[in-house]
Design a protein around this motif. Structure first.
Motif, mmCIF file in Angstrom:
data_model
loop_
_atom_site.group_PDB
_atom_site.id
_atom_site.type_symbol
_atom_site.label_atom_id
_atom_site.label_comp_id
_atom_site.label_asym_id
_atom_site.label_seq_id
_atom_site.Cartn_x
_atom_site.Cartn_y
_atom_site.Cartn_z
ATOM 1 N N ALA A 117 6.419 13.070 -4.916
ATOM 2 C CA ALA A 117 6.209 11.690 -5.360
ATOM 3 C C ALA A 117 7.409 11.165 -6.139
ATOM 4 O O ALA A 117 7.892 11.826 -7.051
ATOM 5 C CB ALA A 117 4.961 11.620 -6.229
ATOM 6 N N LEU A 136 7.493 6.127 3.425
ATOM 7 C CA LEU A 136 6.928 7.459 3.639
ATOM 8 C C LEU A 136 7.953 8.425 4.221
ATOM 9 O O LEU A 136 7.937 9.613 3.934
ATOM 10 C CB LEU A 136 5.709 7.363 4.562
ATOM 11 N N CYS A 143 4.013 5.775 -4.397
ATOM 12 C CA CYS A 143 3.555 7.168 -4.346
ATOM 13 C C CYS A 143 3.726 7.791 -5.730
ATOM 14 O O CYS A 143 4.838 7.846 -6.260
ATOM 15 C CB CYS A 143 4.347 7.946 -3.298
ATOM 16 N N LEU A 148 -0.575 5.562 -3.143
ATOM 17 C CA LEU A 148 -1.037 6.930 -2.909
ATOM 18 C C LEU A 148 -0.859 7.695 -4.217
ATOM 19 O O LEU A 148 0.251 7.781 -4.748
ATOM 20 C CB LEU A 148 -0.211 7.587 -1.795
ATOM 21 N N ALA A 159 -1.997 7.653 4.932
ATOM 22 C CA ALA A 159 -1.651 6.920 3.706
ATOM 23 C C ALA A 159 -0.943 5.611 3.998
ATOM 24 O O ALA A 159 -0.897 4.720 3.140
ATOM 25 C CB ALA A 159 -0.782 7.785 2.801
#
Length: 294
Positions: free
Chosen positions: A158, A275, A27, A139, A133
């Protein structure tokens, strides 16, 4: 937040938790101190370089006011993130499959509507976005330029922050201003630096040295130079025909540089995260505050 909304959000969180346990993704948030330094150009071509390394990549245009990733990719999205938020479109309906192997969730240029929806709806769309995602390896958030709170909201989300600059004094000063905000908000210890429009590789290194010399005096965090990109006639040509430069001659120096940067970023463990470890609640609050200020 009413009881029904709370239950929906709790159910979404529970479902997301199951997905999070299965997969981690890289990310990344890309930002710049000022506009015009090639931030979105960098984001799009980095994503394509990662795709060429067999990664599934999703770009989310997080510039909610002046979105233009679709222009560089040469696509015309029928729907945008605002359609998912305000008109009930599923993310699977708004995502654009580009000709270059990367997918895009576009934003509407000139739209400033977030504040009207409240924390519950923002929370739910962010949950939806993170679930969606989970289908990807990478991502990337293409943030707006500057030091506003909507930029820092995505930088906080992120694990890896990449800052794009060019060798001009104004760009260097604006990057330092952004670095100062990152330090004060404890967002990231060592953001990555990309120096675009360089006449030589040494010029990019001098930008890094200049920034880190000042940062060492006043801040604890330092920038890490991850790559330089040369001035190239191919960039203007690619932009004029609405194609990423990576879609032209892959043997050009600038294309090789993008592939090298993509490998460097992907090999950094910092970018890889589950995530469930992303600070979603903080993003929601920061977006609400950012929109109220606008």
């Amino acid at each position: 937040m009413d009881q029904a909304a709370s239950l929906r959000l709790a159910a979404a969180s529970a479902h997301l938790g199951k997905l999070e346990a299965k997969k981690a993704i890289s990310c990344i948030a890309v930002a710049s101190g000022k506009g015009g330094v090639g931030k979105t150009f960098f984001t799009v071509n980095l994503a394509i370089a990662m795709h060429q390394l067999n990664k599934r990549v999703l770009i989310v245009d997080a510039d909610l006011g002046l979105a233009n990733a679709d222009i560089i990719l040469g696509v015309n999205p029928k729907f945008s993130l605002q359609d998912a938020i305000f008109r009930g479109k599923a993310l699977s309906e708004i995502v654009v499959e580009t000709p270059y192997g990367v997918d895009l969730i576009a934003a509407s240029s000139g739209s400033r509507e977030m504040v009207s929806m409240g924390e519950t709806r923002i929370s739910m769309i962010i949950q939806d976005l993170l679930r969606f995602a989970s289908n990807y390896d990478v991502l990337i958030f293409d943030c707006s330029s500057g030091i506003h709170s909507d930029v820092t909201a995505f930088l906080k989300l992120a694990p890896m922050n990449l800052i794009v600059a060019n060798p001009t004094p104004t760009s260097i000063m604006d990057v330092y201003a952004l670095l100062k905000i990152i330090h004060q908000s404890q967002i990231c210890d060592n953001p990555g630096l990309i120096v675009n429009m360089c006449d030589s590789e040494d010029q990019g290194k001098k930008v890094e040295e200049t920034l880190n010399k000042v940062a060492k005096l006043y801040l604890q965090n330092q920038l890490v130079l991850l790559g330089t990109l040369p001035r190239s006639k191919h960039v203007n040509y690619a932009t004029s025909i609405r194609k990423p430069v990576m879609a032209l001659n892959e043997n050009e120096d600038i294309c090789r540089r993008f592939r090298d940067i993509a490998k460097t970023v992907l090999h950094k463990d910092l970018a890889k995260t589950k995530l469930g470890e992303l600070p979603m609640d903080g993003l929601v609050k920061d977006l609400i505050n950012a929109e109220r200020k606008h």
